[in-house]
Design a protein around this motif. Sequence first.
Motif, PDB file in Angstrom:
ATOM      1  N   SER A 179      45.835  39.772  43.724  1.00  0.00           N
ATOM      2  CA  SER A 179      45.501  39.081  42.470  1.00  0.00           C
ATOM      3  C   SER A 179      46.711  38.497  41.771  1.00  0.00           C
ATOM      4  O   SER A 179      46.572  37.582  40.952  1.00  0.00           O
ATOM      5  CB  SER A 179      44.795  40.057  41.525  1.00  0.00           C
ATOM      6  N   THR A 222      31.749  45.722  34.994  1.00  0.00           N
ATOM      7  CA  THR A 222      32.944  44.888  35.107  1.00  0.00           C
ATOM      8  C   THR A 222      32.914  43.818  34.035  1.00  0.00           C
ATOM      9  O   THR A 222      31.960  43.038  33.945  1.00  0.00           O
ATOM     10  CB  THR A 222      33.004  44.222  36.490  1.00  0.00           C
ATOM     11  N   ALA A 223      33.958  43.807  33.205  1.00  0.00           N
ATOM     12  CA  ALA A 223      33.992  42.836  32.114  1.00  0.00           C
ATOM     13  C   ALA A 223      35.392  42.775  31.532  1.00  0.00           C
ATOM     14  O   ALA A 223      36.163  43.727  31.640  1.00  0.00           O
ATOM     15  CB  ALA A 223      32.992  43.211  31.020  1.00  0.00           C
ATOM     16  N   LEU A 231      40.537  43.297  31.981  1.00  0.00           N
ATOM     17  CA  LEU A 231      39.400  43.283  32.899  1.00  0.00           C
ATOM     18  C   LEU A 231      39.257  44.690  33.461  1.00  0.00           C
ATOM     19  O   LEU A 231      40.182  45.218  34.069  1.00  0.00           O
ATOM     20  CB  LEU A 231      39.633  42.274  34.031  1.00  0.00           C
ATOM     21  N   THR A 233      36.660  47.887  35.311  1.00  0.00           N
ATOM     22  CA  THR A 233      35.451  48.233  36.048  1.00  0.00           C
ATOM     23  C   THR A 233      35.475  49.730  36.314  1.00  0.00           C
ATOM     24  O   THR A 233      36.542  50.307  36.582  1.00  0.00           O
ATOM     25  CB  THR A 233      35.356  47.446  37.376  1.00  0.00           C
ATOM     26  N   PHE A 258      40.946  35.476  33.380  1.00  0.00           N
ATOM     27  CA  PHE A 258      40.400  35.975  34.635  1.00  0.00           C
ATOM     28  C   PHE A 258      39.326  35.040  35.180  1.00  0.00           C
ATOM     29  O   PHE A 258      38.530  34.480  34.422  1.00  0.00           O
ATOM     30  CB  PHE A 258      39.805  37.369  34.432  1.00  0.00           C
ATOM     31  N   PRO A 260      36.520  34.324  38.764  1.00  0.00           N
ATOM     32  CA  PRO A 260      35.617  35.069  39.647  1.00  0.00           C
ATOM     33  C   PRO A 260      36.359  35.867  40.724  1.00  0.00           C
ATOM     34  O   PRO A 260      35.920  36.972  41.086  1.00  0.00           O
ATOM     35  CB  PRO A 260      34.751  33.961  40.271  1.00  0.00           C
ATOM     36  N   ASP A 262      39.281  37.315  40.490  1.00  0.00           N
ATOM     37  CA  ASP A 262      39.819  38.532  39.894  1.00  0.00           C
ATOM     38  C   ASP A 262      38.740  39.598  39.793  1.00  0.00           C
ATOM     39  O   ASP A 262      38.989  40.786  40.051  1.00  0.00           O
ATOM     40  CB  ASP A 262      40.395  38.237  38.501  1.00  0.00           C
ATOM     41  N   ILE A 263      37.538  39.174  39.417  1.00  0.00           N
ATOM     42  CA  ILE A 263      36.429  40.123  39.330  1.00  0.00           C
ATOM     43  C   ILE A 263      36.124  40.707  40.702  1.00  0.00           C
ATOM     44  O   ILE A 263      35.922  41.919  40.862  1.00  0.00           O
ATOM     45  CB  ILE A 263      35.181  39.432  38.734  1.00  0.00           C
ATOM     46  N   THR A 264      36.117  39.843  41.718  1.00  0.00           N
ATOM     47  CA  THR A 264      35.871  40.314  43.085  1.00  0.00           C
ATOM     48  C   THR A 264      36.926  41.320  43.511  1.00  0.00           C
ATOM     49  O   THR A 264      36.610  42.383  44.077  1.00  0.00           O
ATOM     50  CB  THR A 264      35.855  39.127  44.058  1.00  0.00           C
ATOM     51  N   GLU A 267      36.436  44.693  41.612  1.00  0.00           N
ATOM     52  CA  GLU A 267      35.256  45.441  42.054  1.00  0.00           C
ATOM     53  C   GLU A 267      35.467  46.018  43.452  1.00  0.00           C
ATOM     54  O   GLU A 267      35.052  47.154  43.727  1.00  0.00           O
ATOM     55  CB  GLU A 267      34.020  44.543  42.004  1.00  0.00           C
TER      56      GLU A 267
END
Length: 542
Positions: A179, A222-223, A231, A233, A258, A260, A262-264, A267
């Motif tokens: 990331s 996740t938020a 961010l 989770t 952030f 998508p 970064d979220i991936t 998670e």
Amino acid sequence: MNDNHPAGQELTRPLTVADVLALPVLSAGQPQVVTGAPHLDRPVEWVHVTELTDPASFLKGGELVLTTGMPLPEDAAGVRRYVDELADVGAAALVIELVRRYHRPPDALVEACRLRGLPLVTLAKDVNFLEVTQVVHALLLGNQTDALRRAQRIHEAFTALTLRGAGPEDVVRAAAEISGRTVVLENLVHQALICEPSGRTVEEALTDWEQRSRATGPGAHTAACGPEGWLTTPVEYQGERWGRAVMLPARADEGPAFGPEDITVLERTAMALTVARLIHPTRWERTAHRNVLRELVEQRHLSPQDAGARCAALGLPTHRSRYVAVLVDLGPQDTESDPESRIFRELRTAGAVSLVGELAPGRLGILLALRPAEPWRPIVERLSGIALGMAPKAVVSVGSEVTDLRDTARSFREAARVAEATPPGQPLAPDRSFHELSDIGLRRLLYALREDPRIQAYTERQLGRLVEYDTRHGTDLLTTLRHYLDAAGNKTVAARRGGLARETLYQRLRTIERLLVRDLESGDQRTELHAALTALDVLRAR
């Protein structure tokens, strides 16, 4: 198509309004941002060319709206309604060409866009709107393809980590590398267990961690949340939560918020951490304590400030505290007994704040943090009792008290020297159950140095001839020398201890002087022989 990329744009993030305005196909129209300059980082999902009076009914949000201005209402109320509808649906920006109907943007339009925060961009020259849509849509579709490829690489990277049984440190490190952001694993009481910094120091990432983490809120999903926009989770398994993974945002001048990907990444990090927790029996807290203690002992931290931030994030006081390093050598142990956790729990029950971790097989390191007037000896006595209860032959060694976290490495080195100078079964002082620096006399110093060839060579040089003579002739002159040296050169006392007549003692001493080429009346030479004899005893006791 490459000619139409914004300068330096590699499409590793969403295409923004600013990116589109920088494209040659649009920059040729001499775009000027009239309102909404702070919102040019809005992502552009599509380009919509319209000459309708109600274009919002055909939009889904994220569109860059291109118009010649022909359909704009004449009245101010109609203009406001037109802009409100675009803003309500989430249009990215409104671009109006000042060639046909208008040569300057209407005041009503400027005011309406300003009130709604909608970027309004004017074009001074004619632009081929069809070419704009072709270029931007090609970029967007290429972006989506690249995003799919990157998502696939992210999944493959974490799958590989899971398949090889990677530990939590490996997982968090991989997340930070993929990331390009700082990633932290914390437990349920908001202690930062693992921190992999990226683009910032550990001190910057972890300072006041608990307070900042609590201010972020629990975060059930996740938020991005909290005052700093972390961010987060949860890390959990079958409804049982163990902690959470946190990705820290870049500084304002270092990159976008952030996305998508970064979220991936976060998670997948949480999933890999869950698997690591299930397959690795060592609890995360114990691993965290071990790692921080080893960094302190080996001085592997990048700066004292980083070391202090790591310790503070694990709950160790770093202001106005004193520290004492303790080593516990347990010897062979039942691996299921988890001595680290037991000692940590017992110390915590006693109100002692500490880090406890295995530094080497069979050796535990404990760093005690003391309040300004708190004595350390009662705490170490309690610690020794716990260790001896687990392993009756345990050896507890203590370094000196220090007032600066930077000096804890020295305290640990001193504790290690005490441990090295403590033979198995070494008796303790009658009033305590641990060993400290003041216990190291000549015999224990020589015991610590027993593997040094210089000590061995010195001993052989001083006493070798006498030992060989006793071996060949069946005599015991070495014992006579011992009695004489122990009596500090008093021949009467030496004769009595050896059960010898005085004349026999004199004769043996003359033989010893001849064999060793020594003057036993010399205090210096007696001291040298006494040190050599003590070293010989230590070497023979191995």
